[in-house]
Design a protein around this motif. Structure first.
Motif: not given
Length: 399
Positions: A74-81
């Motif tokens: 959730m954290i890394c995915g949101s940072l990617d976006s």
């Protein structure tokens, strides 16, 4: 009251993936990051506010982030976006509004100087669950401090729809900062009617300790606590559990129920088992202990979680005994909050006093200033106390 200027930079505690891979790092980093701003004419910002956190609670979820056991995707995915490297952590908060968008003022009545807490799940309002009232399991929700920047910072921008007005003349500010996790216990304890019933709580970590207080406040007849941690077991006693078992885990099966535990519960509930059991730890053996300790026709409330497979021992017995199982996540928005408020504001039940005196140890070792925050000493503190609070702004300046 007029909005106050927001600085361009602010101090925050962040997860910074630029420091190294998720798996090879730990903890948080204190650094300067851009402060949030409200942009006039932007729809989302018109319905948002900027808050100056006064106190922020450090949660079990934050502990999972600290030790890199939870929320990586959730954290890394949101940072990617967002094409970013840093996420401001933290989702438990008491704060003061310092600026409010026009729609936040017009529709919700918020203005600078208002004191608020917040629901940590930001719901979409459009999915099927939201439309039928199950907003706590919104299909598109975002979580503050995980998929959105959080409250371990001098300022945070939040949608007005997520906020909860709080009267700090009735709730001590440090306690008001932990209304959100207290609400977890309220949600768990309101899944079924506890009035007059025997309740066994498996795992008296922070939410389990809150559950002792909530169960008593909601009229439970007899409350038992089970926890191998001597500090947590002692706290459960101080908070009003009628009896507490500190089980010896040596030689215990990691999956199956422990007869030493289940027999103790049955003995202390008239022989048939508890009316309601709350599984708050997430361990497989604790799950089976809870099931085996529940009377025929009773209820098991599931709150503790662990990644991976869980095994239910003697599944046929579970069915044949007619035991109902209920899973709990977050808080019902905002029904749980409406129950939480009077439980905390009523000084006769001593709930908020016991949170401050026992769980927060009157602030001794449990309240840390953001300005003095240091990684190694904070890690030591979260190993010693079930709940920590970070003092950020401290006192309101506009109210």
């Amino acid at each position: 009251m007029r909005a106050v200027p927001i600085p361009e930079k602010m101090t925050a505690l962040v997860y910074d993936r630029g420091e190294g891979p998720w798996e090879s790092t730990r903890g948080l980093v204190r650094c300067e990051v851009p402060a949030p701003e409200l942009v006039s004419g932007v729809g989302a910002d018109e319905a948002s506010v900027i808050i100056r956190p006064l106190y922020s609670g450090f949660c079990g979820s934050d502990r999972g982030i600290w030790f890199r056991k939870s929320f990586k995707d959730m954290i890394c995915g949101s940072l990617d976006s967002e094409s970013r490297e840093r996420r401001v952590i933290g989702h438990e908060m008491l704060g003061e509004i310092v600026s409010a968008g026009r729609r936040a003022q017009r529709k919700y009545g918020y203005k600078p100087g208002d004191i608020v807490s917040t629901e940590s799940h930001i719901i979409c309002g459009a999915c099927y669950q939201c439309r039928v009232g199950d907003t706590h399991v919104c299909a598109e929700d975002k979580i503050i401090g995980i998929s959105l920047d959080g409250c371990f910072a001098e300022y945070i921008k939040l949608p007005a729809k997520a906020l909860w007005r709080t009267d700090i003349s009735k709730i001590r500010p440090e306690v008001a900062a932990v209304q959100e996790p207290f609400g977890n216990a309220v949600h768990a304890c309101t899944k079924v009617d506890l009035r007059g019933k025997s309740v066994a709580i498996f795992g008296t970590g922070t939410i389990g300790l809150f559950a002792v207080l909530v169960a008593r406040g909601l009229g439970a007849g007899r409350i038992l606590g089970i926890d191998p941690n001597p500090r947590h077991a002692n706290m459960a006693r101080q908070l009003g559990a009628d009896d507490v078992l500190q089980p010896d885990l040596s030689g215990a099966d990691p999956i199956a129920a422990d007869p030493r535990v289940t027999e103790w519960v049955r003995k202390n509930t008239g022989g048939g088992g508890a009316d309601v059991t709350l599984e708050m730890s997430g361990f497989n053996s604790s799950l089976n202990n809870a099931i085996e300790s529940t009377r025929r026709g009773g209820d098991v409330i599931l709150f503790g979680i662990r990644d991976g497979q869980m095994v239910i021992d003697q599944f046929s017995k579970l069915v044949m005994n007619g035991v109902a199982m209920h899973s709990v996540v977050g808080r019902q928005i905002f029904e749980t909050w409406t129950i939480t408020r009077p439980l905390l504001e009523d000084r006769n039940n001593r709930i908020q006093d016991l949170i401050w005196e026992v769980i927060l140890n009157r602030g001794e070792g449990t309240v840390v200033d953001l300005a003095d925050w240091e990684k190694s000493s904070f890690e030591q503190s979260i190993g010693q106390h079930p709940k920590m609070v970070i003092r950020i702004g401290g006192e309101p300046v506009l109210g």
